[in-house]
Design a protein around this motif. Structure first.
Motif, PDB file in Angstrom:
ATOM      1  N   LEU A  93       0.826  -1.315   0.053  1.00 27.30           N
ATOM      2  CA  LEU A  93       0.105  -0.030  -0.065  1.00 27.30           C
ATOM      3  C   LEU A  93       0.851   1.490   0.024  1.00 27.30           C
ATOM      4  CD1 LEU A  93      -2.769  -0.929   2.417  1.00 27.30           C
ATOM      5  CD2 LEU A  93      -2.899  -0.930   0.080  1.00 27.30           C
ATOM      6  N   ILE A  94       1.747   1.209   0.668  1.00 21.84           N
ATOM      7  CA  ILE A  94       2.956   2.280   0.791  1.00 21.84           C
ATOM      8  C   ILE A  94       3.604   2.567  -0.862  1.00 21.84           C
ATOM      9  CG2 ILE A  94       5.232   3.465   1.643  1.00 21.84           C
ATOM     10  CD1 ILE A  94       4.559   1.747   4.058  1.00 21.84           C
ATOM     11  N   GLY A  95       3.704   1.439  -1.485  1.00 15.87           N
ATOM     12  CA  GLY A  95       4.236   1.599  -2.854  1.00 15.87           C
ATOM     13  C   GLY A  95       3.159   2.113  -3.625  1.00 15.87           C
ATOM     14  N   ALA A  96       2.040   1.990  -3.469  1.00 15.42           N
ATOM     15  CA  ALA A  96       0.766   2.192  -4.395  1.00 15.42           C
ATOM     16  C   ALA A  96       0.943   4.039  -4.256  1.00 15.42           C
ATOM     17  CB  ALA A  96      -0.470   1.774  -4.042  1.00 15.42           C
ATOM     18  N   PHE A  97       0.903   4.333  -2.826  1.00 11.54           N
ATOM     19  CA  PHE A  97       0.683   5.718  -2.559  1.00 11.54           C
ATOM     20  C   PHE A  97       2.160   6.464  -3.233  1.00 11.54           C
ATOM     21  CE2 PHE A  97       2.488   9.442  -0.223  1.00 11.54           C
ATOM     22  CZ  PHE A  97       1.073  10.037   0.179  1.00 11.54           C
ATOM     23  N   THR A  98       3.362   5.957  -3.159  1.00 10.58           N
ATOM     24  CA  THR A  98       4.337   6.510  -3.782  1.00 10.58           C
ATOM     25  C   THR A  98       4.373   6.756  -5.569  1.00 10.58           C
ATOM     26  OG1 THR A  98       5.891   5.305  -1.980  1.00 10.58           O
ATOM     27  CG2 THR A  98       7.024   6.125  -4.091  1.00 10.58           C
ATOM     28  N   TYR A  99       3.844   5.791  -6.053  1.00 13.22           N
ATOM     29  CA  TYR A  99       3.666   5.907  -7.368  1.00 13.22           C
ATOM     30  C   TYR A  99       2.482   6.791  -7.687  1.00 13.22           C
ATOM     31  CZ  TYR A  99       7.276   2.246  -8.475  1.00 13.22           C
ATOM     32  OH  TYR A  99       8.296   1.844  -8.471  1.00 13.22           O
ATOM     33  N   ALA A 100       1.455   7.053  -6.962  1.00 12.70           N
ATOM     34  CA  ALA A 100       0.435   7.830  -7.154  1.00 12.70           C
ATOM     35  C   ALA A 100       0.785   9.433  -7.135  1.00 12.70           C
ATOM     36  CB  ALA A 100      -0.704   7.709  -6.374  1.00 12.70           C
ATOM     37  N   PHE A 101       1.551   9.861  -5.910  1.00 13.75           N
ATOM     38  CA  PHE A 101       1.692  10.962  -5.601  1.00 13.75           C
ATOM     39  C   PHE A 101       3.400  11.492  -5.472  1.00 13.75           C
ATOM     40  CE2 PHE A 101      -2.172   9.402  -3.238  1.00 13.75           C
ATOM     41  CZ  PHE A 101      -2.960  10.433  -4.106  1.00 13.75           C
ATOM     42  N   ILE A 102       4.134  10.820  -5.353  1.00 19.04           N
ATOM     43  CA  ILE A 102       5.634  10.930  -5.452  1.00 19.04           C
ATOM     44  C   ILE A 102       6.163  11.243  -6.748  1.00 19.04           C
ATOM     45  CG2 ILE A 102       7.901  10.830  -4.581  1.00 19.04           C
ATOM     46  CD1 ILE A 102       6.500   9.674  -1.707  1.00 19.04           C
ATOM     47  N   VAL A 103       6.196   9.827  -7.496  1.00 21.14           N
ATOM     48  CA  VAL A 103       6.550   9.996  -9.016  1.00 21.14           C
ATOM     49  C   VAL A 103       6.123  10.794  -9.834  1.00 21.14           C
ATOM     50  CG1 VAL A 103       7.158   8.385 -10.808  1.00 21.14           C
ATOM     51  CG2 VAL A 103       7.343   7.539  -8.495  1.00 21.14           C
ATOM     52  N   GLY A 104       6.572  11.580 -10.802  1.00 21.05           N
ATOM     53  CA  GLY A 104       6.058  12.459 -11.422  1.00 21.05           C
ATOM     54  C   GLY A 104       5.524  12.005 -12.929  1.00 21.05           C
ATOM     55  N   LYS A 105       5.746  12.836 -13.958  1.00 19.34           N
ATOM     56  CA  LYS A 105       5.291  12.392 -15.123  1.00 19.34           C
ATOM     57  C   LYS A 105       6.194  11.437 -15.934  1.00 19.34           C
ATOM     58  CE  LYS A 105       2.831  16.733 -16.343  1.00 19.34           C
ATOM     59  NZ  LYS A 105       2.540  17.901 -16.963  1.00 19.34           N
ATOM     60  N   ALA A 106       5.782  10.729 -16.809  1.00 16.93           N
ATOM     61  CA  ALA A 106       6.550   9.799 -17.594  1.00 16.93           C
ATOM     62  C   ALA A 106       6.716  10.387 -18.848  1.00 16.93           C
ATOM     63  CB  ALA A 106       5.612   8.523 -17.995  1.00 16.93           C
ATOM     64  N   GLU A 107       7.905  11.266 -18.735  1.00 14.28           N
ATOM     65  CA  GLU A 107       8.676  12.128 -19.859  1.00 14.28           C
ATOM     66  C   GLU A 107       9.994  12.311 -19.450  1.00 14.28           C
ATOM     67  OE1 GLU A 107       7.415  16.518 -18.030  1.00 14.28           O
ATOM     68  OE2 GLU A 107       6.129  15.536 -19.644  1.00 14.28           O
ATOM     69  N   PRO A 108      10.887  12.683 -20.481  1.00 14.81           N
ATOM     70  CA  PRO A 108      12.115  12.827 -20.147  1.00 14.81           C
ATOM     71  C   PRO A 108      12.497  13.922 -19.000  1.00 14.81           C
ATOM     72  CG  PRO A 108      11.906  12.548 -22.489  1.00 14.81           C
ATOM     73  CD  PRO A 108      10.567  12.540 -22.002  1.00 14.81           C
ATOM     74  N   LEU A 109      13.132  13.516 -18.199  1.00 11.11           N
ATOM     75  CA  LEU A 109      13.504  14.473 -17.045  1.00 11.11           C
ATOM     76  C   LEU A 109      14.360  15.733 -17.557  1.00 11.11           C
ATOM     77  CD1 LEU A 109      14.787  11.724 -14.214  1.00 11.11           C
ATOM     78  CD2 LEU A 109      12.458  13.256 -14.457  1.00 11.11           C
ATOM     79  N   PRO A 110      14.002  17.012 -17.254  1.00 13.04           N
ATOM     80  CA  PRO A 110      14.762  18.158 -17.798  1.00 13.04           C
ATOM     81  C   PRO A 110      16.060  18.439 -17.393  1.00 13.04           C
ATOM     82  CG  PRO A 110      13.321  18.660 -16.103  1.00 13.04           C
ATOM     83  CD  PRO A 110      13.024  17.291 -16.151  1.00 13.04           C
ATOM     84  N   ILE A 111      16.901  19.209 -17.944  1.00  9.88           N
ATOM     85  CA  ILE A 111      17.987  19.684 -17.265  1.00  9.88           C
ATOM     86  C   ILE A 111      17.851  20.737 -15.953  1.00  9.88           C
ATOM     87  CG2 ILE A 111      20.333  21.103 -17.593  1.00  9.88           C
ATOM     88  CD1 ILE A 111      19.874  20.237 -20.573  1.00  9.88           C
ATOM     89  N   LEU A 112      18.314  20.169 -14.770  1.00 13.57           N
ATOM     90  CA  LEU A 112      18.070  20.771 -13.535  1.00 13.57           C
ATOM     91  C   LEU A 112      18.760  22.102 -13.233  1.00 13.57           C
ATOM     92  CD1 LEU A 112      17.481  18.003 -10.776  1.00 13.57           C
ATOM     93  CD2 LEU A 112      15.881  19.598 -12.009  1.00 13.57           C
ATOM     94  N   PRO A 113      18.492  23.216 -13.079  1.00 17.23           N
ATOM     95  CA  PRO A 113      19.165  24.344 -12.641  1.00 17.23           C
ATOM     96  C   PRO A 113      19.783  24.085 -11.127  1.00 17.23           C
ATOM     97  CG  PRO A 113      17.105  24.804 -12.350  1.00 17.23           C
ATOM     98  CD  PRO A 113      17.023  23.380 -12.912  1.00 17.23           C
ATOM     99  N   ILE A 114      20.650  24.634 -10.826  1.00 14.11           N
ATOM    100  CA  ILE A 114      21.387  24.477  -9.373  1.00 14.11           C
ATOM    101  C   ILE A 114      20.240  24.580  -8.285  1.00 14.11           C
ATOM    102  CG2 ILE A 114      22.965  25.529  -7.724  1.00 14.11           C
ATOM    103  CD1 ILE A 114      24.700  26.500  -9.992  1.00 14.11           C
ATOM    104  N   SER A 115      20.464  23.500  -7.495  1.00 14.33           N
ATOM    105  CA  SER A 115      19.463  23.625  -6.434  1.00 14.33           C
ATOM    106  C   SER A 115      18.089  23.440  -6.580  1.00 14.33           C
ATOM    107  CB  SER A 115      19.563  24.848  -5.473  1.00 14.33           C
ATOM    108  OG  SER A 115      20.895  25.202  -4.902  1.00 14.33           O
ATOM    109  N   ALA A 116      17.640  22.977  -7.912  1.00 15.11           N
ATOM    110  CA  ALA A 116      16.535  22.602  -8.302  1.00 15.11           C
ATOM    111  C   ALA A 116      16.082  21.187  -8.148  1.00 15.11           C
ATOM    112  CB  ALA A 116      15.988  23.156  -9.886  1.00 15.11           C
ATOM    113  N   GLU A 117      14.825  20.796  -8.077  1.00 19.89           N
ATOM    114  CA  GLU A 117      14.510  19.400  -8.051  1.00 19.89           C
ATOM    115  C   GLU A 117      13.386  19.158  -8.771  1.00 19.89           C
ATOM    116  OE1 GLU A 117      13.811  18.008  -3.823  1.00 19.89           O
ATOM    117  OE2 GLU A 117      16.044  18.354  -3.501  1.00 19.89           O
ATOM    118  N   ARG A 118      13.081  18.126  -9.157  1.00 18.95           N
ATOM    119  CA  ARG A 118      11.805  17.698  -9.972  1.00 18.95           C
ATOM    120  C   ARG A 118      11.438  15.992  -9.821  1.00 18.95           C
ATOM    121  NH1 ARG A 118       9.835  19.272 -16.087  1.00 18.95           N
ATOM    122  NH2 ARG A 118       7.915  17.773 -15.931  1.00 18.95           N
TER     123      ARG A 118
END
Length: 441
Positions: free
Chosen positions: A416-441
Motif C-alpha cells: 500500500l505504501i508503494g501504491a501511494f508512492t507511485y500515485a503522489f511522489i513519482v512525476g510524469k512519464a517524460e524525459p527529465l529536464p536539465i536541472l538548474p542549481i538547487s532545483a528538484e523535480r
C-alpha cells in the motif's frame, strides 16, 4: 496534446522481436539460477546435515541480494558505458560459473559465499535488458516488450519448481546447479553473437530503423546533447527518481517472498510434497506471466491510440500494488486452494505493476545514455528489500512459531505504501529536464 502512434510500415523488418525473445530467455535463466536455492535448500540441508534456524535460512536467501544490490549502482552505469551486448554477456558468464560452483558447497558459509558471488554477477542483467528494450522498442510498444522481458523473472521462478525438483529427483541437488549453470554459459555466447543495436543489426532494415527513430526509441542519434551530459550523480536530485526507488523497494519487499520463502511455505504451512511443489506451486507464477503480458499489451494499445502516457503508467503501477496487498488474506484462509488463488492474485498484480515500473527508466531518462543507470538506481533501492525481506520473514516465523500471518500482513502494508508512492511522489512519464542549481523535480 497526446500523440497517436502508427503501426510499423509494410515491409519493415521485425528484428526487435528476436532481440526480445533472447533477452527474455536470458532473464528466465537468470531467475532459474536465482531461485534454485529456494527449492534445493531442504535437500542441501538434509544432505550436508545442516541444522538451520529460519533466521539462518533467511540469511542464506539474502546473501545473494547483499552482493546483487551492492553492485547494482555500478551495474547500471556499466551497462550504459559498454552497452547491452557486452554487459549482459559478461553478467551471464559470471552468474553461470558461480551457479556451477555452488554444487561444491560443503556448509553454511560456503553456501553463503557462492550465493554472494552469484548476486554480484547477476546485477547487470536487468539494466542491460532494459537498455536493449529502450533501443529496440518505441514507446507505444514498450509496455508489452517490458512485460515479456520482466516475465522472464516469473518464468524462471515458476520453472525452478518442476525443473530443479526433477533434476534433484533424477540425480541430486548438485546436478541441478551444474546443469543450469552450463545453460547460462551457452546463452551468453548466443547473446554476444546475435545482439547489435538497431543501426548495426543485419536483420533490421531501414524501415524498421526509421519506425523506431520516429516513435520514441531511445537511441543516441535522437538524444539532446545537453541532456546527454547530465552526470550520473545528478540523477539522484530528481524527485521522480527517488520516488521510483521507494516504490520499487515496496514492490520487491512483497515479490521476493515468491523467490525465497514460497516453496518452504507450501511445504511446511500447506503440506505440499515434491510432486505438488512442481505442479500446483506453478499456479501463481503462470498467472502472473499471463496477466502481465495482457496488461502490457493493453497499455500499449491505449498509448498507441493517444492515451496519456503518464496516466497509463500510473494506473498500471498503482493498481498492481493495490492488488498485491491481498497477500494478507492468504495466510488466514483454511483452504489450500483459496490460499493459492489469493497468492496468484497477489503475484499477478505485482507483475502487472512491474511492467510499468520497468518501462519508466526508458520513459524518464534524460537521454539514451541514462536508461540503464536509472534502471540500476531503482533496482538498487528495490533489492535492499531482497536483503531485508527474507530475513524479517524468517525472524517473524521464529517469533510467531511458524505462523505466516504477521509476515503477510507486513507485506500488505508495504504494498500500500508503494501504491501511494507511485500515485503522489513519482512525476510524469517524460524525459527529465536539465536541472538548474538547487532545483528538484
Amino acid at each position: 496534446m497526446n500523440t497517436v502512434h502508427s503501426a510499423a510500415p509494410a515491409g519493415a523488418s521485425r528484428a526487435r522481436y528476436a532481440i526480445l525473445g533472447l533477452a527474455f530467455l536470458g532473464l528466465s535463466l537468470n531467475y532459474l539460477d536465482r531461485a534454485n536455492l529456494s527449492v534445493a535448500l531442504p535437500y542441501i540441508q538434509e544432505d550436508l546435515h545442516l541444522k538451520l534456524t529460519n533466521a539462518q535460512k533467511g540469511l542464506l536467501f539474502g546473501a545473494f541480494f547483499w552482493a546483487y544490490d551492492g553492485f547494482m549502482l555500478l551495474a547500471g552505469w556499466f551497462a550504459d558505458r559498454v552497452g547491452p551486448r557486452r554487459a549482459y554477456s559478461f553478467a551471464a558468464i559470471w552468474w553461470s560459473l558461480f551457479t556451477i560452483l555452488t554444487s561444491f558447497a560443503g556448509g553454511f558459509w560456503s553456501l553463503f559465499a557462492f550465493r554472494f558471488a552469484l548476486g554480484a554477477g547477476e546485477s547487470p542483467a536487468y539494466p542491460a535488458a532494459t537498455k536493449a528494450n529502450s533501443r529496440w522498442f518505441p514507446k507505444h510498444e514498450r509496455g508489452f516488450a517490458t512485460a515479456v522481458v520482466d516475465s522472464g523473472s516469473r518464468v524462471g521462478t515458476v520453472l525452478a519448481l518442476p525443473v530443479v525438483s526433477a533434476l534433484i529427483g533424477f540425480v541430486s541437488w548438485h546436478f541441478s546447479f551444474i546443469v543450469l549453470g552450463a545453460l547460462g554459459i551457452v546463452w551468453a555466447a548466443a547473446w554476444y553473437r546475435f545482439y547489435r543495436d538497431p543501426a548495426e543489426h543485419p536483420l533490421a532494415n531501414d524501415l524498421e530503423r526509421e519506425y523506431l527513430r520516429a516513435n520514441g526509441a531511445r537511441i543516441d542519434e535522437t538524444d539532446d546533447r545537453a541532456a546527454a551530459k547530465i552526470a550520473w550523480s545528478t540523477l539522484f536530485r530528481y524527485r521522480t527518481v527517488r520516488g521510483m526507488m521507494l516504490g520499487f523497494f515496496c514492490l520487491n519487499f512483497v515479490i521476493y517472498f515468491f523467490l525465497t520463502w514460497f516453496p518452504t511455505y507450501l511445504k511446511t504451512a500447506r503440506g505440499f510434497d515434491l510432486q505438488a511443489l512442481g505442479t500446483l506451486g506453478m499456479i501463481p507464477g503462470i498467472t502472473a506471466v499471463i496477466l502481465a503480458w495482457l496488461a502490457g499489451k493493453l497499455a500499449d494499445r491505449a498509448i498507441a491510440r493517444g492515451a496519456n502516457l503518464t496516466r497509463v503508467r500510473k494506473t498500471v503501477m498503482v493498481g498492481g500494488l493495490l492488488g498485491g496487498s491481498v497477500i494478507v488474506f492468504a495466510a488466514i484462509v483454511p483452504s489450500v486452494y483459496a490460499a493459492l488463488a489469493l497468492l496468484a492474485m497477489c503475484y499477478a498484480s505485482l507483475a502487472v505493476a512491474a511492467t510499468g515500473i520497468w518501462s519508466l527508466p526508458s520513459d524518464v531518462a534524460p537521454s539514451s545514455r541514462h536508461v540503464a543507470s536509472i534502471g540500476g538506481i531503482q533496482n538498487f533501492a528495490s533489492n535492499i528489500a531482497g536483503i531485508i525481506s527474507p530475513y524479517i520473514m524468517g525472524w517473524l516465523l521464529d517469533v510467531y512459531h511458524g505462523d505466516y500471518t504477521p509476515s503477510f500482513a507486513l507485506a500488505a502494508v508495504v504494498a500500500l505504501i508503494g501504491a501511494f508512492t507511485y500515485a503522489f511522489i513519482v512525476g510524469k512519464a517524460e524525459p527529465l529536464p536539465i536541472l538548474p542549481i538547487s532545483a528538484e523535480r
